[in-house]
Design an enzyme around this catalytic site. Structure first.
Site, short mmCIF file in Angstrom:
data_model
loop_
_atom_site.label_atom_id
_atom_site.label_comp_id
_atom_site.label_asym_id
_atom_site.label_seq_id
_atom_site.Cartn_x
_atom_site.Cartn_y
_atom_site.Cartn_z
N CYS A 115 0.84 -1.20 0.00
CA CYS A 115 0.00 0.00 0.00
C CYS A 115 0.88 1.26 0.00
CB CYS A 115 -0.92 -0.01 1.22
SG CYS A 115 -1.96 1.44 1.34
N CYS A 131 -5.53 -2.20 6.42
CA CYS A 131 -6.26 -1.00 6.01
C CYS A 131 -7.67 -1.29 5.54
CB CYS A 131 -5.48 -0.24 4.94
SG CYS A 131 -4.24 -1.18 4.06
#
Length: 373
Positions: free
Chosen positions: A103, A200
């Site tokens: 990410c 996340c």
């Protein structure tokens, strides 16, 4: 004194306290600050509330408080293509991925950085606990954050020199309690908001339940390395090397009462291997192979170095010797290491400097590959 007002810094704001204080500090230092909220995942919590909507409200409240413009940008497609597909592919391959590393590499310091540059950004900033040190010749070094308990260089180890050149980490010299205190003193809307945990895109949800929505579980046999049947596992993707909980076998098997751990996997046969003892023989390795090896500055195509390494987040450093060829590396440990897990990151350090890292492919014990996939 330099005039920071001509330097535009675009801050990735999540709606949490760390990124709120990041924006506040930069504004106080006189920079031209813009806040950006990244929407990476289409999600609702168990009460049907879209968590991104709530987080964006917090970003708006903080941005209004400190007097900066703010926007929302949607990276759901990039996130799905570059992070989530990788996450699923790794689980299919029997590995345990680290989506935070990907990410940062693909979204926060690629898609977001590219977008920030279109807004005229000189730098981007995030609330990560890490530090950058700029040499006079322009070379940027990434150093651990001052707060040892929060240092996030492990997750930032895939950043390139080009990305670091454009990055600021204003919280790097602070400890977490100091950051909270700054937020409370300034009366920021997020001062008392609890830290987000978990991956996340999963947030606080049940991991097993979440994964089964995307990958069909394939239950199979659970056994010892000696071949003794220990019942059934729920699907290899739910287990990671060295794991203790969730096996459902307790102490009823075997002469001693030592707890049971995952000590291996055989993806081709769909077998989960278990054994007793935290330091089970099959959990200890002496070296690993890594791929996608990358350094934060230019290095020779082939070299060997002695340094320290982490094999998981918040683990103490271990002394290693690293032999690099292109984007592959062999890492030999000074002392045997427990539960080296394929798919996780191996990250290299020289003192406080994070040199880079790679993804673990295989673990070895005295030259013999351990069956972890």
């Amino acid at each position: 004194m330099s005039d920071n007002s001509k330097i535009r810094v675009v801050v990735g704001m999540s709606g949490g306290v760390d990124s709120s204080v990041t924006a506040l500090l930069l504004k106080e230092q006189g920079y031209d600050v813009i806040g950006i909220f990244m929407k990476n995942w289409d999600d609702t919590d168990e009460f049907g509330v879209c968590t991104a909507t709530e987080d964006y409200k917090d970003v708006a409240a903080v941005a209004d408080q400190i007097g900066i413009p703010y926007y929302s940008v949607n990276f759901e497609k990039e996130y799905w293509d570059r992070v989530f597909e990788y996450f699923l592919a790794e689980y299919r391959a029997g590995r345990t991925p680290n989506p935070d590393v990907m990410c940062n590499k693909e979204i926060k310091f690629k898609a977001f950085l590219d977008y920030a540059l279109t807004l005229g950004a000189d730098y981007v900033a995030t609330g990560h606990y890490a530090q950058v040190k700029r040499d006079q010749d322009g070379l940027v070094h990434m150093l651990r954050g001052k707060d040892n308990n929060k240092d996030q260089t492990y997750f930032l180890s895939q950043l390139s020199q080009e990305q670091l050149q454009k990055t600021m980490f204003p919280l790097g010299h602070l400890e977490k309690p100091e950051v909270r205190a700054i937020a409370e003193r300034a009366g920021l809307a997020t001062a008392k908001k609890k830290d987000s945990t978990g991956i996340c895109f999963i947030g606080e949800k049940n991991f097993k339940e979440f994964l089964s929505q995307y990958l069909p579980a394939q239950p199979g046999r659970m056994m010892t390395l000696e071949g003794r049947d220990m019942g059934q596992h729920a699907g290899l993707m739910y287990y990671t090397i060295g794991q203790r909980g969730g096996l459902g076998i307790g102490g009823q098997h075997g002469g001693d009462n030592e707890p049971w751990f995952v000590v291996g996997k055989d993806l081709s046969q769909n077998i989960l291997y278990v054994g007793q003892g935290f330091y089970h023989d099959n959990l200890m390795s002496t070296s690993l192979d890594a791929s996608q090896v990358h350094f934060t500055k230019e290095m020779p195509e082939e070299f060997t170095m002695e340094c320290t390494a982490k094999f998981r987040y918040r683990q103490p450093d271990s002394k290693v010797t690293v032999t690099v060829k292109g984007d592959k590396a062999v890492v030999n440990f000074d002392k045997p290491q427990r539960a080296i897990t394929p798919g996780q990151g191996v990250v290299f350090y020289d003192g406080d400097e994070c040199l880079g890292g790679g993804l673990i492919d295989r673990a070895y014990k005295n030259g013999q590959v351990l069956q972890y996939i």
